[in-house]
Each structure stands twice: as structure tokens, then as C-alpha cells.
Design a protein around this motif. Structure first.
Motif, mmCIF file in Angstrom:
data_model
loop_
_atom_site.group_PDB
_atom_site.id
_atom_site.type_symbol
_atom_site.label_atom_id
_atom_site.label_comp_id
_atom_site.label_asym_id
_atom_site.label_seq_id
_atom_site.Cartn_x
_atom_site.Cartn_y
_atom_site.Cartn_z
ATOM 1 N N LYS A 196 33.208 39.448 20.257
ATOM 2 C CA LYS A 196 32.779 39.995 18.963
ATOM 3 C C LYS A 196 33.947 40.051 17.991
ATOM 4 O O LYS A 196 33.785 39.768 16.786
ATOM 5 C CB LYS A 196 32.179 41.390 19.157
ATOM 6 C CG LYS A 196 31.647 42.027 17.880
ATOM 7 C CD LYS A 196 30.474 41.265 17.314
ATOM 8 C CE LYS A 196 29.923 41.939 16.058
ATOM 9 N NZ LYS A 196 28.772 41.217 15.480
ATOM 10 N N ALA A 197 35.117 40.403 18.494
ATOM 11 C CA ALA A 197 36.305 40.488 17.637
ATOM 12 C C ALA A 197 36.672 39.139 17.033
ATOM 13 O O ALA A 197 37.315 39.074 15.979
ATOM 14 C CB ALA A 197 37.482 41.052 18.425
ATOM 15 N N LEU A 198 36.257 38.048 17.683
ATOM 16 C CA LEU A 198 36.561 36.711 17.172
ATOM 17 C C LEU A 198 35.764 36.386 15.910
ATOM 18 O O LEU A 198 36.203 35.580 15.090
ATOM 19 C CB LEU A 198 36.233 35.642 18.224
ATOM 20 C CG LEU A 198 37.116 35.547 19.457
ATOM 21 C CD1 LEU A 198 36.520 34.533 20.426
ATOM 22 C CD2 LEU A 198 38.533 35.156 19.072
ATOM 23 N N VAL A 199 34.607 37.009 15.769
ATOM 24 C CA VAL A 199 33.686 36.594 14.710
ATOM 25 C C VAL A 199 33.375 37.668 13.679
ATOM 26 O O VAL A 199 32.915 37.339 12.579
ATOM 27 C CB VAL A 199 32.356 36.091 15.320
ATOM 28 C CG1 VAL A 199 32.605 34.851 16.169
ATOM 29 C CG2 VAL A 199 31.686 37.173 16.178
ATOM 30 N N ILE A 200 33.615 38.924 13.972
ATOM 31 C CA ILE A 200 33.206 39.997 13.080
ATOM 32 C C ILE A 200 33.912 39.892 11.723
ATOM 33 O O ILE A 200 35.111 39.628 11.634
ATOM 34 C CB ILE A 200 33.450 41.380 13.707
ATOM 35 C CG1 ILE A 200 32.782 42.470 12.867
ATOM 36 C CG2 ILE A 200 34.933 41.658 13.905
ATOM 37 C CD1 ILE A 200 32.747 43.832 13.532
ATOM 38 N N ALA B 63 39.221 52.065 1.946
ATOM 39 C CA ALA B 63 38.625 53.074 2.821
ATOM 40 C C ALA B 63 37.921 52.330 3.955
ATOM 41 O O ALA B 63 37.193 51.369 3.704
ATOM 42 C CB ALA B 63 37.623 53.930 2.045
ATOM 43 N N VAL B 64 38.145 52.763 5.170
ATOM 44 C CA VAL B 64 37.683 52.006 6.330
ATOM 45 C C VAL B 64 36.793 52.854 7.236
ATOM 46 O O VAL B 64 37.135 53.985 7.583
ATOM 47 C CB VAL B 64 38.886 51.469 7.139
ATOM 48 C CG1 VAL B 64 38.413 50.781 8.425
ATOM 49 C CG2 VAL B 64 39.701 50.498 6.294
ATOM 50 N N VAL B 65 35.653 52.267 7.588
ATOM 51 C CA VAL B 65 34.771 52.813 8.626
ATOM 52 C C VAL B 65 34.582 51.685 9.634
ATOM 53 O O VAL B 65 33.769 50.782 9.428
ATOM 54 C CB VAL B 65 33.415 53.255 8.045
ATOM 55 C CG1 VAL B 65 32.523 53.778 9.167
ATOM 56 C CG2 VAL B 65 33.595 54.311 6.971
ATOM 57 N N PRO B 66 35.336 51.688 10.740
ATOM 58 C CA PRO B 66 35.320 50.547 11.669
ATOM 59 C C PRO B 66 33.959 50.307 12.314
ATOM 60 O O PRO B 66 33.272 51.249 12.707
ATOM 61 C CB PRO B 66 36.357 50.944 12.733
ATOM 62 C CG PRO B 66 37.196 51.999 12.087
ATOM 63 C CD PRO B 66 36.271 52.734 11.159
ATOM 64 N N SER B 67 33.586 49.027 12.408
ATOM 65 C CA SER B 67 32.367 48.653 13.132
ATOM 66 C C SER B 67 32.599 48.652 14.634
ATOM 67 O O SER B 67 31.702 48.962 15.408
ATOM 68 C CB SER B 67 31.894 47.262 12.700
ATOM 69 O OG SER B 67 31.247 47.318 11.460
ATOM 70 N N LEU B 68 33.810 48.254 15.040
ATOM 71 C CA LEU B 68 34.147 48.195 16.454
ATOM 72 C C LEU B 68 34.997 49.396 16.835
ATOM 73 O O LEU B 68 36.011 49.676 16.188
ATOM 74 C CB LEU B 68 34.911 46.910 16.771
ATOM 75 C CG LEU B 68 34.152 45.593 16.580
ATOM 76 C CD1 LEU B 68 35.063 44.410 16.900
ATOM 77 C CD2 LEU B 68 32.911 45.559 17.458
ATOM 78 N N PRO B 69 34.631 50.128 17.884
ATOM 79 C CA PRO B 69 35.414 51.290 18.306
ATOM 80 C C PRO B 69 36.745 50.873 18.908
ATOM 81 O O PRO B 69 36.886 49.779 19.465
ATOM 82 C CB PRO B 69 34.517 51.962 19.350
ATOM 83 C CG PRO B 69 33.671 50.850 19.888
ATOM 84 C CD PRO B 69 33.438 49.922 18.730
ATOM 85 N N GLY B 70 37.729 51.744 18.771
ATOM 86 C CA GLY B 70 39.016 51.517 19.410
ATOM 87 C C GLY B 70 39.873 50.450 18.775
ATOM 88 O O GLY B 70 40.844 49.991 19.380
ATOM 89 N N VAL B 71 39.544 50.040 17.555
ATOM 90 C CA VAL B 71 40.322 49.013 16.864
ATOM 91 C C VAL B 71 41.223 49.685 15.829
ATOM 92 O O VAL B 71 40.763 50.498 15.018
ATOM 93 C CB VAL B 71 39.396 47.986 16.177
ATOM 94 C CG1 VAL B 71 40.218 46.950 15.426
ATOM 95 C CG2 VAL B 71 38.505 47.313 17.202
ATOM 96 N N ASP B 72 42.499 49.356 15.836
ATOM 97 C CA ASP B 72 43.460 49.928 14.896
ATOM 98 C C ASP B 72 43.458 49.086 13.629
ATOM 99 O O ASP B 72 43.875 47.920 13.640
ATOM 100 C CB ASP B 72 44.853 49.958 15.530
ATOM 101 C CG ASP B 72 45.874 50.668 14.654
ATOM 102 O OD1 ASP B 72 45.449 51.439 13.766
ATOM 103 O OD2 ASP B 72 47.084 50.445 14.844
ATOM 104 N N LEU B 73 42.974 49.641 12.526
ATOM 105 C CA LEU B 73 42.837 48.903 11.279
ATOM 106 C C LEU B 73 43.668 49.537 10.169
ATOM 107 O O LEU B 73 43.749 50.766 10.055
ATOM 108 C CB LEU B 73 41.370 48.863 10.846
ATOM 109 C CG LEU B 73 40.392 48.149 11.787
ATOM 110 C CD1 LEU B 73 38.960 48.344 11.299
ATOM 111 C CD2 LEU B 73 40.734 46.670 11.886
#
Length: 219
Positions: free
Chosen positions: A46-50, A187-197
Motif C-alpha cells: 500500500k505504501a508503494l501506491v498511496i 496539516a496532516v491526517v495520515p491514512s496509514l497508521p505508524g507512518v512518520d510524515l
């Protein structure tokens, strides 16, 4: 890390996974496509395409599948699968409508999405958000979509806003890179949990009361 300005001139929202719960549709389509080509689909895939365009996601898949040159074929297949999933509808994410209304009451707003126009319109209409936006911009309407700054620069120009005095809402690294390149606050609301953005403001959802309070103080 900065904070969000209360004197912002405009607010520009991403759509998929940020305003509208379309990532479920995309994930179902992507998982099916990976399976059709003999590969599992999990957080790493998922991280490859999101956050990517259909074309960029398909190119990433082609590389992952060991099928260089198959990007166009995979893009067509992915687009058709996403169309079918979106046909069932997609809901606004919690807090999206309230935050959009609060921002719109104070400053010009727009959507800048890496989806093609066809899918962007379906998502916004399905979620009941289309009427809130007089300006929206899709990946197939700029020369270089995200992570390039074009979509955000186009949105700010249409809104008559200086990018450095505007705020982007994003959920993925691709979108954040685009907003940063355009020099907006992020402002960031991550779609994937545990990702440092990278972010100026980080939250777990658009229903964060601090975001609504911030929007109501905009001028």
C-alpha cells in the motif's frame, strides 16, 4: 515544526483518504490487482501506491511485478477496478463536512487531488461535499501532478491566495511533498497508521476539535 496560521488566505484539501473514505475503494482494487498478478497486498505494498496518480501507481506496480513497460495496461485495469468500487458510493470521513464548512465561512477553499477528474467528481458527489467547493483540481488537469507543486500552485492562483500564506490538508507523503514544494503550511491526517510524515500540524482525524476551533478563527 510550525503551527497553522490564523491569518491564512486559503485552505486547500486533498480528497482521497482525507475528505472522503475512498482509500477503502482503492485498497480493494489494488489488492485484487496484486492478487491477479500473483502477489500479496499489505501495508508495504500500500505504501508503494498511496497518494500517487493512477499512472504513477501503475508504474510502481509494474516495477514490483517485474513487468517493466506494463504501466499503461495496469493503469487501465486499476482505473476500471476503482470505478466499480466507487460506484457503490463513498462516505465523507468524520469531521470533514464540518471542517470544510468552517473553513469556507472564513477563507476561499479548494480541492487538489491526484485522482483524475472523473473519480474526483464521483468521490465528492458521493460524500455530499461537492456543493461546498467552487474550485477543484484533478491530476489530469496539470502537467505534473503530486509530488510536483502544480496542483497546489494552480489552486492558490485560482483562489487569489499566496501559497506561503495558505494551508494544505494532506494524508500521504506524496501530497505532503507537493504542498511543501508549493510552500504551503501542511496539516496532516495520515491514512496509514505508524507512518512518520512531515507536518506543521498532525492529527488523527478531521474531527479534532482543535482543527475546527482553528478554522473558526481564520481571517
Amino acid at each position: 515544526m510550525r503551527s497553522l496560521p490564523t491569518s491564512a488566505e486559503a485552505v486547500v484539501f486533498d480528497c482521497d483518504g482525507l475528505l472522503v473514505n475512498t482509500e477503502v475503494c482503492w485498497t480493494v482494487a489494488e489488492k485484487a490487482l496484486f492478487a491477479a498478478h500473483g502477489h500479496p497486498f499489505g501495508p508495504e505494498q500500500k505504501a508503494l501506491v498511496i497518494g500517487r496518480t493512477v499512472e504513477a501507481a501503475a508504474e510502481a506496480m509494474a516495477d514490483y511485478f517485474g513487468r517493466p513497460g506494463a504501466g499503461a495496461e495496469l493503469a487501465a485495469e486499476l482505473l476500471e477496478r476503482v470505478r466499480k468500487e466507487l460506484a457503490g458510493g463513498a462516505a465523507a470521513l468524520p469531521g470533514a463536512a464540518e471542517l470544510v464548512r468552517a473553513c469556507r465561512a472564513a477563507v476561499p477553499i479548494a480541492v487538489a487531488s491526484n485522482s483524475p477528474r472523473e473519480l474526483l467528481d464521483v468521490a465528492l458527489e458521493s460524500a455530499g461535499l461537492a456543493a461546498h467547493f467552487t474550485h477543484s483540481f484533478a491530476a489530469d488537469e496539470v502537467e505534473s501532478p503530486k509530488p510536483a507543486p502544480d496542483l497546489y500552485l494552480m489552486a492558490c492562483e485560482a483562489l487569489g491566495a499566496v501559497p506561503q500564506r495558505s494551508v494544505a490538508f494532506e494524508d500521504s507523503a506524496t501530497g505532503i511533498s507537493a504542498a511543501r514544494a508549493a510552500r504551503l503550511y501542511v496539516a496532516v491526517v495520515p491514512s496509514l497508521p505508524g507512518v512518520d510524515l512531515d507536518h506543521d500540524w498532525l492529527s488523527t482525524g478531521l474531527d479534532d476539535r482543535q482543527l475546527v476551533d482553528w478554522a473558526r478563527k481564520l481571517s
